[in-house]
Design a protein around this motif. Structure first.
Motif, PDB file in Angstrom:
ATOM      1  N   ASP A  42       0.859  -1.174   0.000  1.00 12.14           N
ATOM      2  CA  ASP A  42       0.000   0.000   0.000  1.00 12.14           C
ATOM      3  C   ASP A  42       0.901   1.232   0.000  1.00 12.14           C
ATOM      4  O   ASP A  42       1.435   1.628   1.040  1.00 12.14           O
ATOM      5  CB  ASP A  42      -0.912  -0.019   1.216  1.00 12.14           C
ATOM      6  CG  ASP A  42      -1.926   1.096   1.179  1.00 12.14           C
ATOM      7  OD1 ASP A  42      -2.030   1.771   0.135  1.00 12.14           O
ATOM      8  OD2 ASP A  42      -2.612   1.295   2.200  1.00 12.14           O
ATOM      9  N   LEU A  43       1.075   1.842  -1.166  1.00  9.05           N
ATOM     10  CA  LEU A  43       2.008   2.955  -1.299  1.00  9.05           C
ATOM     11  C   LEU A  43       1.524   4.202  -0.580  1.00  9.05           C
ATOM     12  O   LEU A  43       2.327   4.967  -0.053  1.00  9.05           O
ATOM     13  CB  LEU A  43       2.246   3.258  -2.777  1.00  9.05           C
ATOM     14  CG  LEU A  43       2.988   2.170  -3.546  1.00  9.05           C
ATOM     15  CD1 LEU A  43       3.119   2.562  -5.008  1.00  9.05           C
ATOM     16  CD2 LEU A  43       4.345   1.914  -2.954  1.00  9.05           C
ATOM     17  N   SER A  44       0.219   4.443  -0.533  1.00 11.22           N
ATOM     18  CA  SER A  44      -0.272   5.639   0.147  1.00 11.22           C
ATOM     19  C   SER A  44       0.000   5.565   1.650  1.00 11.22           C
ATOM     20  O   SER A  44       0.373   6.554   2.277  1.00 11.22           O
ATOM     21  CB  SER A  44      -1.762   5.829  -0.116  1.00 11.22           C
ATOM     22  OG  SER A  44      -2.484   4.733   0.392  1.00 11.22           O
ATOM     23  N   GLU A  45      -0.159   4.376   2.228  1.00 10.65           N
ATOM     24  CA  GLU A  45       0.132   4.207   3.649  1.00 10.65           C
ATOM     25  C   GLU A  45       1.625   4.378   3.917  1.00 10.65           C
ATOM     26  O   GLU A  45       2.023   5.009   4.901  1.00 10.65           O
ATOM     27  CB  GLU A  45      -0.326   2.825   4.116  1.00 10.65           C
ATOM     28  CG  GLU A  45      -0.116   2.582   5.591  1.00 10.65           C
ATOM     29  CD  GLU A  45      -0.555   1.198   6.024  1.00 10.65           C
ATOM     30  OE1 GLU A  45      -0.165   0.802   7.127  1.00 10.65           O
ATOM     31  OE2 GLU A  45      -1.263   0.528   5.265  1.00 10.65           O
ATOM     32  N   MET A  46       2.462   3.840   3.042  1.00 10.50           N
ATOM     33  CA  MET A  46       3.910   3.969   3.209  1.00 10.50           C
ATOM     34  C   MET A  46       4.331   5.437   3.107  1.00 10.50           C
ATOM     35  O   MET A  46       5.156   5.915   3.890  1.00 10.50           O
ATOM     36  CB  MET A  46       4.640   3.135   2.151  1.00 10.50           C
ATOM     37  CG  MET A  46       6.136   3.089   2.347  1.00 10.50           C
ATOM     38  SD  MET A  46       6.998   2.199   1.051  1.00 10.50           S
ATOM     39  CE  MET A  46       6.223   0.628   1.097  1.00 10.50           C
ATOM     40  N   HIS A  47       3.760   6.168   2.168  1.00 14.38           N
ATOM     41  CA  HIS A  47       4.089   7.581   1.996  1.00 14.38           C
ATOM     42  C   HIS A  47       3.651   8.382   3.221  1.00 14.38           C
ATOM     43  O   HIS A  47       4.361   9.272   3.681  1.00 14.38           O
ATOM     44  CB  HIS A  47       3.426   8.121   0.731  1.00 14.38           C
ATOM     45  CG  HIS A  47       3.784   9.528   0.421  1.00 14.38           C
ATOM     46  ND1 HIS A  47       5.055   9.899   0.046  1.00 14.38           N
ATOM     47  CD2 HIS A  47       3.049  10.657   0.442  1.00 14.38           C
ATOM     48  CE1 HIS A  47       5.075  11.207  -0.147  1.00 14.38           C
ATOM     49  NE2 HIS A  47       3.869  11.687   0.085  1.00 14.38           N
ATOM     50  N   HIS A  48       2.493   8.052   3.778  1.00 16.91           N
ATOM     51  CA  HIS A  48       1.995   8.737   4.964  1.00 16.91           C
ATOM     52  C   HIS A  48       2.909   8.501   6.156  1.00 16.91           C
ATOM     53  O   HIS A  48       3.186   9.409   6.940  1.00 16.91           O
ATOM     54  CB  HIS A  48       0.575   8.258   5.284  1.00 16.91           C
ATOM     55  CG  HIS A  48      -0.051   9.005   6.413  1.00 16.91           C
ATOM     56  ND1 HIS A  48      -0.039   8.524   7.692  1.00 16.91           N
ATOM     57  CD2 HIS A  48      -0.697  10.202   6.452  1.00 16.91           C
ATOM     58  CE1 HIS A  48      -0.647   9.386   8.482  1.00 16.91           C
ATOM     59  NE2 HIS A  48      -1.067  10.409   7.747  1.00 16.91           N
ATOM     60  N   LYS A  51       6.165  10.595   5.899  1.00 15.02           N
ATOM     61  CA  LYS A  51       6.007  12.020   6.132  1.00 15.02           C
ATOM     62  C   LYS A  51       5.911  12.343   7.621  1.00 15.02           C
ATOM     63  O   LYS A  51       6.235  13.447   8.040  1.00 15.02           O
ATOM     64  CB  LYS A  51       4.764  12.542   5.408  1.00 15.02           C
ATOM     65  CG  LYS A  51       4.941  12.611   3.907  1.00 15.02           C
ATOM     66  CD  LYS A  51       3.667  12.968   3.195  1.00 15.02           C
ATOM     67  CE  LYS A  51       3.235  14.381   3.504  1.00 15.02           C
ATOM     68  NZ  LYS A  51       2.043  14.770   2.723  1.00 15.02           N
ATOM     69  N   ASN A  52       5.475  11.415   8.438  1.00 12.43           N
ATOM     70  CA  ASN A  52       5.251  11.668   9.858  1.00 12.43           C
ATOM     71  C   ASN A  52       6.295  11.018  10.754  1.00 12.43           C
ATOM     72  O   ASN A  52       5.986  10.580  11.859  1.00 12.43           O
ATOM     73  CB  ASN A  52       3.853  11.178  10.252  1.00 12.43           C
ATOM     74  CG  ASN A  52       2.772  11.949   9.541  1.00 12.43           C
ATOM     75  OD1 ASN A  52       2.939  13.125   9.259  1.00 12.43           O
ATOM     76  ND2 ASN A  52       1.682  11.283   9.237  1.00 12.43           N
ATOM     77  N   LEU A  53       7.539  10.980  10.317  1.00  5.75           N
ATOM     78  CA  LEU A  53       8.596  10.395  11.131  1.00  5.75           C
ATOM     79  C   LEU A  53       9.000  11.360  12.242  1.00  5.75           C
ATOM     80  O   LEU A  53       9.012  12.581  12.043  1.00  5.75           O
ATOM     81  CB  LEU A  53       9.813  10.077  10.272  1.00  5.75           C
ATOM     82  CG  LEU A  53       9.675   8.907   9.320  1.00  5.75           C
ATOM     83  CD1 LEU A  53      10.932   8.793   8.464  1.00  5.75           C
ATOM     84  CD2 LEU A  53       9.456   7.621  10.074  1.00  5.75           C
ATOM     85  N   PRO A  54       9.335  10.859  13.413  1.00  2.18           N
ATOM     86  CA  PRO A  54       9.791  11.746  14.480  1.00  2.18           C
ATOM     87  C   PRO A  54      11.177  12.309  14.149  1.00  2.18           C
ATOM     88  O   PRO A  54      11.994  11.660  13.498  1.00  2.18           O
ATOM     89  CB  PRO A  54       9.846  10.836  15.709  1.00  2.18           C
ATOM     90  CG  PRO A  54       9.960   9.466  15.156  1.00  2.18           C
ATOM     91  CD  PRO A  54       9.267   9.472  13.835  1.00  2.18           C
TER      92      PRO A  54
END
Length: 69
Positions: A42-48, A51-54
């Protein structure tokens, strides 16, 4: 007269490699078919998630040089 043993060895190696490719190509193709069916990304989940890495702040002193020590 040394040409005959060299030619025989070359022909033997070509036959062995050809037989190996002939008999193992079916096994490789069967392995590829099973692998492609089970992979799902699931590329959209991976991209999300990317983007939200600490973010961790670090004090990097790698290229700090002393002046006259």
């Amino acid at each position: 007269m040394r040409v005959h043993p060299i030619a025989a060895a070359t022909i033997f190696l070509l036959v062995v490699v050809g037989a190996k490719l002939f008999f193992l190509s079916g096994l490789i193709a069967a392995a590829d078919v099973g692998a492609t069916r089970s992979v799902s990304v699931d590329l959209s989940e991976m991209h999300h998630k990317l983007k939200n890495l600490p973010v961790e702040k670090i004090h990097d002193m790698t290229f700090v040089f002393s002046n006259g020590d």
